[in-house]
Design an enzyme around this catalytic site. Structure first.
Site, PDB file in Angstrom:
ATOM      1  N   HIS A  96      91.901  50.590  14.870  1.00 42.37           N
ATOM      2  CA  HIS A  96      90.515  50.398  15.303  1.00 42.37           C
ATOM      3  C   HIS A  96      90.269  48.905  15.489  1.00 42.37           C
ATOM      4  O   HIS A  96      90.405  48.118  14.547  1.00 42.37           O
ATOM      5  CB  HIS A  96      89.538  50.992  14.283  1.00 42.37           C
ATOM      6  CG  HIS A  96      89.577  52.491  14.292  1.00 42.37           C
ATOM      7  ND1 HIS A  96      89.375  53.250  13.175  1.00 42.37           N
ATOM      8  CD2 HIS A  96      89.820  53.363  15.319  1.00 42.37           C
ATOM      9  CE1 HIS A  96      89.470  54.546  13.502  1.00 42.37           C
ATOM     10  NE2 HIS A  96      89.743  54.630  14.799  1.00 42.37           N
TER      11      HIS A  96
ATOM     12  N   ARG B 170      87.876  46.798  15.921  1.00 44.65           N
ATOM     13  CA  ARG B 170      86.882  45.937  15.271  1.00 44.65           C
ATOM     14  C   ARG B 170      87.158  45.714  13.794  1.00 44.65           C
ATOM     15  O   ARG B 170      86.460  44.934  13.142  1.00 44.65           O
ATOM     16  CB  ARG B 170      85.495  46.550  15.436  1.00 44.65           C
ATOM     17  CG  ARG B 170      85.334  47.925  14.765  1.00 44.65           C
ATOM     18  CD  ARG B 170      84.042  48.563  15.214  1.00 44.65           C
ATOM     19  NE  ARG B 170      83.873  49.929  14.715  1.00 44.65           N
ATOM     20  CZ  ARG B 170      82.874  50.722  15.085  1.00 44.65           C
ATOM     21  NH1 ARG B 170      81.979  50.298  15.950  1.00 44.65           N
ATOM     22  NH2 ARG B 170      82.768  51.940  14.601  1.00 44.65           N
TER      23      ARG B 170
ATOM     24  N   ASN C 172      92.934  57.137  16.399  1.00 45.29           N
ATOM     25  CA  ASN C 172      92.961  57.928  15.163  1.00 45.29           C
ATOM     26  C   ASN C 172      92.324  59.311  15.329  1.00 45.29           C
ATOM     27  O   ASN C 172      91.942  59.950  14.353  1.00 45.29           O
ATOM     28  CB  ASN C 172      92.294  57.168  14.014  1.00 45.29           C
ATOM     29  CG  ASN C 172      92.836  57.630  12.663  1.00 45.29           C
ATOM     30  OD1 ASN C 172      93.969  58.129  12.581  1.00 45.29           O
ATOM     31  ND2 ASN C 172      92.036  57.489  11.618  1.00 45.29           N
TER      32      ASN C 172
ATOM     33  N   HIS D 176      92.660  50.657   7.586  1.00 48.84           N
ATOM     34  CA  HIS D 176      91.379  50.520   8.290  1.00 48.84           C
ATOM     35  C   HIS D 176      90.416  49.704   7.437  1.00 48.84           C
ATOM     36  O   HIS D 176      90.734  49.281   6.335  1.00 48.84           O
ATOM     37  CB  HIS D 176      90.769  51.913   8.539  1.00 48.84           C
ATOM     38  CG  HIS D 176      91.500  52.739   9.542  1.00 48.84           C
ATOM     39  ND1 HIS D 176      90.994  53.043  10.782  1.00 48.84           N
ATOM     40  CD2 HIS D 176      92.724  53.330   9.482  1.00 48.84           C
ATOM     41  CE1 HIS D 176      91.857  53.787  11.447  1.00 48.84           C
ATOM     42  NE2 HIS D 176      92.911  53.985  10.682  1.00 48.84           N
TER      43      HIS D 176
ATOM     44  N   GLU E 213      90.733  52.143   3.492  1.00 52.10           N
ATOM     45  CA  GLU E 213      89.609  51.437   4.098  1.00 52.10           C
ATOM     46  C   GLU E 213      89.407  50.209   3.227  1.00 52.10           C
ATOM     47  O   GLU E 213      89.116  50.324   2.032  1.00 52.10           O
ATOM     48  CB  GLU E 213      88.338  52.308   4.096  1.00 52.10           C
ATOM     49  CG  GLU E 213      88.466  53.625   4.840  1.00 52.10           C
ATOM     50  CD  GLU E 213      88.308  53.496   6.357  1.00 52.10           C
ATOM     51  OE1 GLU E 213      87.979  52.383   6.831  1.00 52.10           O
ATOM     52  OE2 GLU E 213      88.528  54.502   7.047  1.00 52.10           O
TER      53      GLU E 213
HETATM   54  O1  0X9 Z   1      87.209  57.572  11.174  1.00 52.88           O
HETATM   55  C1  0X9 Z   1      88.315  57.051  10.973  1.00 52.88           C
HETATM   56  O2  0X9 Z   1      89.241  57.073  11.767  1.00 52.88           O
HETATM   57  C2  0X9 Z   1      88.549  56.306   9.678  1.00 52.88           C
HETATM   58  N1  0X9 Z   1      87.430  55.543   9.269  1.00 52.88           N
HETATM   59  S1  0X9 Z   1      87.006  54.239  10.122  1.00 52.88           S
HETATM   60  O3  0X9 Z   1      85.749  53.773   9.625  1.00 52.88           O
HETATM   61  N2  0X9 Z   1      88.051  53.093   9.845  1.00 52.88           N
HETATM   62  O4  0X9 Z   1      87.023  54.555  11.475  1.00 52.88           O
HETATM   63  C3  0X9 Z   1      88.820  57.319   8.619  1.00 52.88           C
HETATM   64  C4  0X9 Z   1      89.982  58.113   8.906  1.00 52.88           C
HETATM   65  C5  0X9 Z   1      90.284  59.067   7.840  1.00 52.88           C
HETATM   66  N3  0X9 Z   1      91.641  59.118   7.769  1.00 52.88           N
HETATM   67  C6  0X9 Z   1      92.388  60.093   8.369  1.00 52.88           C
HETATM   68  N4  0X9 Z   1      91.944  61.303   8.442  1.00 52.88           N
HETATM   69  N5  0X9 Z   1      93.568  59.753   8.807  1.00 52.88           N
HETATM   70 ZN    ZN Z   2      89.196  52.593  11.374  1.00 55.12          ZN
END
Ligand code: 0X9
Ligand code: ZN
Length: 748
Positions: A173, A175, A247, A299, A373
């Site tokens: 990601h 940002r 993702n 992340h 995270e």
């Molecule tokens: O939404 C996401 O992809 C992740 N959070 S973020 O705020 N960095 O965008 C969480 C992903 C959860 N992890 C997986 N299911 N792999």
């Molecule tokens: Zn992320």
């Protein structure tokens, strides 16, 4: 399948929001976020997240633990939130101000500021070039905008190809800037400490790190030049929208809850699984490294340690392992600067996702799969000041190392459920039991083998292991002599090559000591052994008869009912003309020394020369050496154990016979005669005769070599097996001892 997030486009259109992904920002002027704020919104359920997104809000984070969501709101967007029935508190009052203050001020160390993709790659390339035996740069794939997706592999110089691998990747990601700093920090740490820090050295000697600093370089560069809060890659979706969420693009449970089919959405899953070159590149690292034991997708923000599943609230089959690892990592992070990282399965600890990386890593590849995270918990969110880079990386470092270390342990393993024998008994086979469990690689059980030798200079002999259960094997090593030095190791072929125990065999070997064989022959006489009998010798239960003189026969054996007896019904007769014999079948006493015979006896016999009783031993069945004769009258009235040295006749002989006799007898006085039970021959010694130092039963050059090995002269401690050579018992082995040895050989 569609979800509430699919309404994001409609919501964005409805509220005519300036920041939405439909609107392309200028390529020259970075987009500004004046008047944008981040609100923390209390929510009831995960469904509220979709309602918030449907309103056009950019979901920054969510916490089921506090039942809140962080949402980026454009100027004027707050009313939409209120109108939809949500309350909120403003968490970040001025997003543009944070963006302006994010970068470090003044000259800073490379690792203390945010760097461009090229700077990151250059840094890693230089560090790798400075440590060419430890670090190698590689390209995992190429982005839509033609950027190479660089990775670096860090491993000890002699780490085998098949060694476990951990795969950590960051900045999928765009940002989530803090995540771009992790790999440079980690690589710097590993390279600087290999060879000096024993833990890092040991770690890199057991596991390889495959690291991708920026999984989404197009997106990252876009956040630096155009839109600081861009999340996805830079795919032109062809309908005026840009970007696929890498993702949500993985092939496990792709296309379901927590992903969107709309190109405008921040969680757009793409047209099909692995449609994106970035996702393909990450997948290809798995495919090129079957040894990946653990993946970690890094992340920000929210301070979480997440594991599967993302697609369902059900606990994954390895919940126990994941929570053990996850909670351990949580403690490690906490211990550095006191930052608390919530840990748990993804679906319930953050929110539902489908097509996310770790469901694929775990579900499709069977690796341990985590998402971190990183900092913070919302004060700065994605726009974390550069001053937090170093503490952030300091605190996650032990967790990163821990996961790698734990992964190394997960390789194919040999265990010894019954322990490894510390000693082998001379002349007897030795059973080895071993359990071979695979990690994530397949193991070819039919190839499991032991390699052994009994002499340090000798080549190894290989024996296949026999499967005796799931992952359980046994093997019997053949008998050896008392001076042997057993050495052995195990191997099995696995997907990634040959695994061994000890792991660096044959550089290291398992060893065992030797002991005399203990009981090498036991005849409890519970079953008729069918020995040769004459006269009234018989196998069976004694009847308590007789006792004209002394005591009558017993009524049962010493153990069990049966015995060998002369006349089970009573006394031996008078006027027996000659000895009557009970003779054993031949007994193999090879490579055994210091042999003794013991048995239990209940005997009544008048003394010689009136009546005769004898026990004798032979090594050819022709020449008999008496062990005992009835010089005095015997009147046993209970069982007693007798024990004789038979070494002179029996040691190292292949056919040893035992013989009991009764008779001749005279005209007067008779008694109950022999009752015999529980016969044993046991070894008490290793060296059979002077000069046979290696105990192989013959005098040969091996004996001389064994002595030469021990020839160390005065003042030097004796080696473990050398005492036997110290002929003069003066604490050292010197030429005078050799002279004695030569005499034993029959020399001058
Ligand atoms: O939404 C996401 O992809 C992740 N959070 S973020 O705020 N960095 O965008 C969480 C992903 C959860 N992890 C997986 N299911 N792999
Ligand atoms: Zn992320």
């Amino acid at each position: 399948m569609t979800t509430g997030r699919d309404f994001a486009l409609a919501g964005a259109a409805l509220f005519c929001l300036a920041w939405c992904t439909v609107c392309a920002a200028s390529a020259t002027e970075p987009r500004r976020y004046d008047g944008y704020r981040v609100a923390r919104v209390p929510i009831a359920t995960a469904a509220d997240l979709e309602r918030i997104e449907a309103l056009g809000g950019d979901l920054w984070a969510a916490s089921p633990a506090t039942r809140t969501a962080d949402v980026l709101l454009a100027p004027g967007q707050e009313q939409a939130l209120t109108a939809a029935g949500f309350s909120y508190t403003i968490w970040i009052a001025d997003v543009q101000a944070l963006i302006d203050q994010e970068r470090g001020v003044g000259p800073r160390e490379f690792l203390d500021d945010y760097r461009s993709y090229d700077e990151i790659v250059d840094y890693l390339t230089q560090r790798a070039a400075a440590h060419p035996t430890l670090a190698t740069m590689f390209i995992a794939g190429t982005t839509i905008e033609d950027r190479p997706i660089w990775g670096v592999r860090v491993a000890g110089p002699n780490l085998p190809e098949a060694a476990p691998v951990v795969f950590y990747f960051c900045t999928v990601h765009a940002r989530e800037w803090i995540t771009t700093t992790v790999v440079p920090y980690l690589v710097d740490h590993l390279l600087a400490r290999y060879g000096t820090d024993p833990q890092i050295t040991d770690l890199l000697d057991h596991v390889a790190f495959v690291l991708i600093p920026v999984g989404n370089p197009d997106g990252y560069e876009y956040t630096r030049s155009v839109d600081r809060l861009w999340r996805k890659n830079r795919r032109d979706n062809g309908n005026g929208t840009f970007g696929v969420d890498i993702n949500r693009n993985w092939a496990y449970q792709w296309g379901g809850i927590g992903s969107s089919s709309f190109g405008s959405s921040n969680t757009f899953r793409g047209p099909f699984p692995f449609s994106e070159p970035e996702t393909q590149a990450l997948r290809n690292v798995f495919l090129a490294n079957w040894q990946v034991r653990a993946m970690l997708d890094i992340h920000s923000y929210s301070q979480l340690i997440l594991w599967p599943w993302g697609y369902t609230p059900e606990l994954c089959p390895d919940e126990e392992v994941f929570s053990e690892l996850g909670l351990a990592m949580q403690q490690l992070v906490l211990g550095v600067h006191g930052k608390f990282y919530e840990a748990g399965p993804s679906y319930t600890t953050i929110y539902p996702t489908t097509g996310a990386s770790k469901d694929w890593g775990y579900g499709a590849r069977g690796t341990w799969a985590f998402t971190y995270e990183l900092r913070d918990t919302g004060q700065f969110g994605f726009v974390l000041p550069a001053s937090q880079i170093r503490p952030n990386n300091e605190e996650i470092l032990p967790a990163l190392l821990f996961l790698a270390n734990s992964s190394a342990v997960r390789a194919t393993q040999f265990n010894f459920p019954e322990g490894r024998p510390e000693i082998f008994y001379a002349g007897q086979p030795t059973r080895l039991a071993v359990a071979i469990t695979s990690g994530v690689e397949s193991v070819f059980s039919a190839t499991a083998a032991v390699h052994y030798r009994y002499d340090p200079g000798a080549p190894f002999t290989t024996l296949p292991l026999t499967a005796i259960g799931p992952a359980a094997f046994e093997v019997f090593l053949p008998p050896t002599h008392c001076r042997a030095q057993p050495e052995y190791f195990f191997t099995v072929e696995a997907e990634g090559g040959v695994r061994s125990a000890p792991s660096d065999a044959p550089l290291s070997l398992f060893t065992a000591g030797m002991l005399s064989g203990g009981v090498i022959f036991a005849e409890p006489l519970d079953v008729d052994p069918g020995w040769a009998t004459e006269g009234l010798w018989a196998y069976g239960q004694p009847t308590g008869g007789g006792g004209t003189q002394g005591s009558p026969d017993p009524v049962t054996g010493y153990t069990g009912h049966h015995v060998y007896g002369y006349n089970l019904l009573g006394d031996y007769p008078n006027l027996m003309p000659a000895p009557r014999y009970l003779t054993s079948t031949p007994i193999d006493c090879r490579v055994q020394w210091g042999l003794r015979l013991s048995y239990w006896r209940w005997l009544g016999v008048e003394r010689r020369p009136f009546d005769y009783a004898e026990v004798a031993v032979s090594n050819d069945g022709l020449t008999w050496v008496p062990l005992w004769q009835n010089t005095a009258t015997v009147t046993d009235n209970s069982w007693r154990r007798v024990d004789y040295d038979i070494s002179a006749v029996a040691d190292n002989q292949s056919t040893v016979y035992l013989r009991w006799s009764l008779g001749p007898t005279d005209a007067g006085w008779s008694a109950c005669g022999w009752n015999i039970d529980d016969i044993e021959i046991y070894a008490t010694d290793c060296v059979g005769f002077d000069g046979d130092w290696n105990g192989n039963g013959s005098l040969d050059a091996g004996d001389f070599l064994a002595l030469a090995d021990c020839l160390r002269g005065p003042g030097v401690a004796l080696g473990p097996d050398c005492g036997v050579f110290d002929w003069f018992a003066d604490g050292d082995i010197a030429l005078e001892d050799v002279a004695a040895f030569q005499r034993a050989f029959g020399g001058p």
